[in-house]
Design an enzyme around this catalytic site. Structure first.
Site, PDB file in Angstrom:
ATOM      1  N   LYS A 138     -34.155  27.430  11.644  1.00 55.41           N
ATOM      2  CA  LYS A 138     -32.934  26.637  11.778  1.00 55.41           C
ATOM      3  C   LYS A 138     -32.044  27.194  12.880  1.00 55.41           C
ATOM      4  CE  LYS A 138     -30.403  26.258   8.025  1.00 55.41           C
ATOM      5  NZ  LYS A 138     -29.420  25.685   7.106  1.00 55.41           N
TER       6      LYS A 138
ATOM      7  N   PRO B 212     -24.456  30.369   8.425  1.00 54.56           N
ATOM      8  CA  PRO B 212     -23.264  29.859   9.117  1.00 54.56           C
ATOM      9  C   PRO B 212     -23.412  28.472   9.730  1.00 54.56           C
ATOM     10  CG  PRO B 212     -24.344  31.529  10.441  1.00 54.56           C
ATOM     11  CD  PRO B 212     -25.178  31.362   9.238  1.00 54.56           C
ATOM     12  N   CYS B 213     -24.520  27.782   9.464  1.00 56.11           N
ATOM     13  CA  CYS B 213     -24.725  26.519  10.175  1.00 56.11           C
ATOM     14  C   CYS B 213     -23.683  25.468   9.819  1.00 56.11           C
ATOM     15  CB  CYS B 213     -26.119  25.969   9.911  1.00 56.11           C
ATOM     16  SG  CYS B 213     -26.524  25.845   8.170  1.00 56.11           S
ATOM     17  N   ASN B 214     -23.119  25.533   8.612  1.00 55.05           N
ATOM     18  CA  ASN B 214     -22.142  24.513   8.220  1.00 55.05           C
ATOM     19  C   ASN B 214     -20.702  24.946   8.432  1.00 55.05           C
ATOM     20  OD1 ASN B 214     -23.830  22.415   7.341  1.00 55.05           O
ATOM     21  ND2 ASN B 214     -24.303  23.559   5.495  1.00 55.05           N
TER      22      ASN B 214
END
Lengths: 274, 252
Positions: A138, B212-214
């Site tokens: 990701k 931490p992607c959101n």
């Protein structure tokens, strides 16, 4: 161009590294029956973690004879522990191929059943390893697209398909699974690259196109950025990507498209000879 | 670097960090350590972290009620409430430690804390003491580290939980510190959307981190904040068992 990239990727996925796993002498001296080391060919693009069960099964009779109850083990190359979370090829390039070690093939590993070193990530089961791989993947996708929406596109199904492609070591399957994410390598905002400089990991966002000259960033530009270039020439060092040394003027965008690992990152391993 | 709403640039992160450190942490149950000078020679963004540490009891244990009431009455309970004084002392201690690079002091401190917690057990029956001494009912020490992610251009929270014998929690056990209401939420999806294990970028030890992607997505709601870090910490903290003290907000 597309065909070349696919061709190089397929070649990388088909590369194998021969390894021998030996018992250290502290164990062999205690054995009554003669012991046969384990010979294996492991894919460069995959992870040694997948071979864990096979390795354990081979050494199980020895454990019984030595009366060791510990199921956890780790592998070492000389005194360097093998990290389960690094792709096999990366580890091999870093410790074996980069050095002046005369016998590079097969990679000679030692197995150890005593207390695992503290700096080691221990994956208790495959789900944990899957989670680790998924979060790395990701991260690389985010770097390549720089949009928050990409993380929403990576659904569970897509991730499971990518994981299967990796486990089956099929680049075709992997490529088909990644297709819905629509990652474009030459138009990406930044590269997903991990640089190991003398075994230290550096990860920073690097744009594939130089904004002033509007040319593609090459390996030489990266080395200049890392201050490894003096008077127009590189300092004495070796550098490896997927086990080979591409020319200095190779654009990184091309390398990112053709030589990235299944976790989406391009690994550049640099060893200075000082 | 990335542009867009909800992200925190490196320079702004450093500014917010200074303000964040000066908040009245000593009035709370938290201790704060500043390791910004850990790597003075390497000039990459993200090579600093703040560390907080606390003792907690796991939420979902049956004998918890007995323990908490006892603790509130005892010295240790007071320690949880009045961390102002503690923080000042600990900050000074930490400064000395950083100078000496001596880890023995920390171990001694932990031993002292442990001894105080164990003292409360003497109020309980012998059988109960034996139960409490079982592995899963020992207090946990949790460390939270605030780092900066240059990939996502936002702060990222790393944390680790240790049992009193120093053993770290595994990926299945770490759910003990996540509050009950969030567990159901995140058990729906596979864990990689929320908590994963990774090597701490600076210490190179295995740590857990909140993905931490959101972060930039939810931080878009806080664009009017005076301190990005505090707002971020107050959102992400509760999900990992942090109760951000309200007194910090009054000082902004």
């Amino acid at each position: 161009m597309e065909r070349t990239i696919v061709h190089i990727n397929t070649e990388n996925w088909a590369c194998y590294i021969p390894i021998i796993i030996n018992l250290p002498s502290k164990y062999t001296t205690q054995l009554q029956t003669p012991f046969r080391p384990l010979f294996m060919s492991v894919p460069r693009s995959s992870y040694l973690y997948f071979e864990k069960e096979k390795i354990f099964n081979h050494f199980e009779p020895v454990l019984k004879e030595l009366e060791i109850n510990n199921k956890n083990f780790y592998l070492q190359f000389n005194s360097e522990p093998v990290r389960w979370n690094a792709p096999t090829g990366v580890f091999f390039d870093m410790v074996c191929k980069s050095t002046n070690h005369p016998e590079k093939m097969p990679m000679n590993l030692q197995i150890n059943f005593e207390k695992v070193p503290k700096k080691f990530i221990e994956f208790e089961n495959e789900t944990e390893f899957y989670n680790y791989y998924a979060s790395t993947f990701k991260e690389s996708c985010f770097l390549l697209s720089k949009s928050a929406t990409i993380t929403q596109k990576i659904t569970e199904n897509i991730m499971a398909n990518i994981w299967n492609g990796l486990k089956n070591l099929s680049f075709d399957e992997y490529k088909r699974s990644v297709q819905p994410l629509e990652i474009k390598y030459y138009e990406q905002p930044s590269l997903a690259i991990r640089i190991f400089l003398n075994k230290q990991c550096i990860q920073k966002p690097i744009k594939p196109i130089n904004q002033e000259t509007e040319e593609l960033i090459t390996l030489l530009d990266i080395f200049k950025n890392l201050q490894l270039v003096e008077n127009g020439k590189t300092v004495p060092m070796t550098y490896l990507i997927q086990g080979i040394t591409p020319p200095l003027n190779t654009p990184l965008a091309f390398l990112s498209a053709s030589c990235s690992h299944p976790d989406g990152f391009l690994y550049l391993i640099i060893t200075t000879l000082n | 670097m990335s542009t867009g709403f909800g992200v925190l640039e490196w320079e702004k992160f450093l500014q917010d960090l200074q303000v964040f450190k000066k908040l009245p942490w000593k009035d709370t149950e938290w201790t704060l350590e500043d390791h910004t000078d850990m790597f003075p020679n390497i000039k990459l963004p993200g090579l600093i972290f703040l560390k907080t540490k606390k003792w907690v009891l796991p939420e979902n244990k049956k004998c918890e009620q007995n323990l908490t009431t006892n603790l509130q009455e005892s010295k240790v309970g007071k320690k949880f409430d009045n961390e102002e004084e503690e923080k000042e002392e600990e900050k000074e201690k930490e400064k000395e430690k950083e100078k000496d690079e001596d880890e023995d002091d920390e171990d001694e401190e932990e031993k002292e804390e442990e001894e105080e917690i164990l003292e409360t057990f003497s109020d309980l029956d012998e059988e109960e003491i034996e139960d409490q001494n079982t592995y899963y009912q020992t207090p946990l020490s949790i460390e939270y580290h605030i780092l900066y992610s240059s990939t996502y251009s936002c702060p990222v929270l790393y944390f680790n939980a240790y049992r009193s014998d120093g053993r770290t929690l595994s990926q299945t056990e770490i759910w003990e510190i996540i509050p009950q209401k969030y567990r159901k939420e995140f058990e729906k999806e596979t864990n990689f959307h929320f908590i994963s294990r990774k090597e701490h970028p600076l210490l190179e030890l295995p740590f857990f981190f909140v993905h931490p992607c959101n972060t930039s997505r939810f931080m878009q709601n806080y664009y009017k904040t005076k301190n990005y870090l505090l707002s971020w910490f107050s959102v992400i903290g509760p999900a990992v068992g942090v109760k951000v003290p309200s007194i910090l907000f009054t000082h902004l």
